[in-house]
Design a protein around this motif. Structure first.
Motif, PDB file in Angstrom:
ATOM      1  N   ALA A   3      -4.842  20.524  68.480  1.00 46.45           N
ATOM      2  CA  ALA A   3      -3.749  20.199  67.568  1.00 46.45           C
ATOM      3  C   ALA A   3      -2.622  21.205  67.710  1.00 46.45           C
ATOM      4  O   ALA A   3      -1.463  20.834  67.861  1.00 46.45           O
ATOM      5  CB  ALA A   3      -4.252  20.161  66.129  1.00 46.45           C
ATOM      6  N   ILE A  27      -3.858  16.477  64.582  1.00 48.03           N
ATOM      7  CA  ILE A  27      -5.313  16.576  64.479  1.00 48.03           C
ATOM      8  C   ILE A  27      -5.887  16.523  65.892  1.00 48.03           C
ATOM      9  O   ILE A  27      -5.446  15.724  66.717  1.00 48.03           O
ATOM     10  CB  ILE A  27      -5.895  15.399  63.667  1.00 48.03           C
ATOM     11  CG1 ILE A  27      -5.343  15.404  62.244  1.00 48.03           C
ATOM     12  CG2 ILE A  27      -7.415  15.436  63.662  1.00 48.03           C
ATOM     13  CD1 ILE A  27      -5.678  14.154  61.457  1.00 48.03           C
ATOM     14  N   GLN A  29      -9.844  16.391  67.697  1.00 48.91           N
ATOM     15  CA  GLN A  29     -11.263  16.278  67.387  1.00 48.91           C
ATOM     16  C   GLN A  29     -12.070  15.956  68.634  1.00 48.91           C
ATOM     17  O   GLN A  29     -11.558  15.362  69.575  1.00 48.91           O
ATOM     18  CB  GLN A  29     -11.503  15.215  66.324  1.00 48.91           C
ATOM     19  CG  GLN A  29     -11.102  13.820  66.744  1.00 48.91           C
ATOM     20  CD  GLN A  29     -11.255  12.816  65.623  1.00 48.91           C
ATOM     21  OE1 GLN A  29     -11.396  13.176  64.475  1.00 48.91           O
ATOM     22  NE2 GLN A  29     -11.247  11.551  65.958  1.00 48.91           N
ATOM     23  N   SER A  49     -13.361  19.647  64.711  1.00 50.57           N
ATOM     24  CA  SER A  49     -11.957  19.270  64.607  1.00 50.57           C
ATOM     25  C   SER A  49     -11.086  20.430  64.163  1.00 50.57           C
ATOM     26  O   SER A  49     -11.568  21.464  63.716  1.00 50.57           O
ATOM     27  CB  SER A  49     -11.801  18.124  63.603  1.00 50.57           C
ATOM     28  OG  SER A  49     -12.178  18.557  62.311  1.00 50.57           O
ATOM     29  N   GLU A  50      -9.793  20.215  64.324  1.00 48.74           N
ATOM     30  CA  GLU A  50      -8.786  21.119  63.785  1.00 48.74           C
ATOM     31  C   GLU A  50      -7.607  20.269  63.340  1.00 48.74           C
ATOM     32  O   GLU A  50      -7.344  19.208  63.895  1.00 48.74           O
ATOM     33  CB  GLU A  50      -8.351  22.164  64.804  1.00 48.74           C
ATOM     34  CG  GLU A  50      -7.652  21.616  66.022  1.00 48.74           C
ATOM     35  CD  GLU A  50      -7.304  22.698  67.029  1.00 48.74           C
ATOM     36  OE1 GLU A  50      -6.327  22.475  67.770  1.00 48.74           O
ATOM     37  OE2 GLU A  50      -7.977  23.733  67.100  1.00 48.74           O
ATOM     38  N   THR A  51      -6.938  20.753  62.314  1.00 51.73           N
ATOM     39  CA  THR A  51      -5.803  20.021  61.750  1.00 51.73           C
ATOM     40  C   THR A  51      -4.751  21.024  61.309  1.00 51.73           C
ATOM     41  O   THR A  51      -5.077  22.085  60.798  1.00 51.73           O
ATOM     42  CB  THR A  51      -6.242  19.228  60.497  1.00 51.73           C
ATOM     43  OG1 THR A  51      -7.321  18.379  60.851  1.00 51.73           O
ATOM     44  CG2 THR A  51      -5.115  18.400  59.935  1.00 51.73           C
ATOM     45  N   THR A  53      -0.814  21.017  59.209  1.00 46.95           N
ATOM     46  CA  THR A  53       0.247  20.285  58.530  1.00 46.95           C
ATOM     47  C   THR A  53       1.526  21.094  58.678  1.00 46.95           C
ATOM     48  O   THR A  53       1.511  22.320  58.534  1.00 46.95           O
ATOM     49  CB  THR A  53      -0.097  20.114  57.033  1.00 46.95           C
ATOM     50  OG1 THR A  53      -1.362  19.460  56.935  1.00 46.95           O
ATOM     51  CG2 THR A  53       0.946  19.310  56.316  1.00 46.95           C
TER      52      THR A  53
END
Length: 108
Positions: A3, A27, A29, A49-51, A53
């Motif tokens: 991400a 995102i 994953q 995962s990583e996210t 914003t």
């Protein structure tokens, strides 16, 4: 790609401001096989995962042309959980193995 690594891939000099003003987040994953504790075989899958914003501060970093390492350091300082972090957590919880994570992503 991760991400956070999607940022340098889409941010190119004159487009930095445009990208940072329209990107809301990203995102990444990967699915890894889960370890079956009864007989040490794999059974099912779990996600790592990583996210992130977009924030005003991150938008300013991108639009000012900051490099990948600066952006990554900023996100780490903001306590973003990276793929590597989530993978280590899943390994420590006994949900998957180091070998399985290494098979899916080139880290650790």
């Amino acid at each position: 790609a991760c991400a956070e690594s999607s940022l340098p891939n889409c941010c190119v000099s004159s487009l930095d401001f445009l990208i940072s003003s329209v990107l809301k987040g990203a995102i990444a994953q990967r699915l890894v096989r889960k370890i079956d504790k009864k007989n040490n075989n794999y059974k099912g899958r779990t996600v790592i995962s990583e996210t992130f914003t977009m924030t005003d501060s991150l938008e300013k970093l991108i639009s000012s042309g900051s490099d990948y390492q600066t952006i990554k350091a900023f996100l780490k300082n903001q306590e973003m959980i990276f793929l590597e972090d989530d993978a280590k957590s899943k390994i420590l919880q006994g949900l998957t193995t180091l070998e399985e994570v290494q098979r899916e992503i080139a880290i650790l």
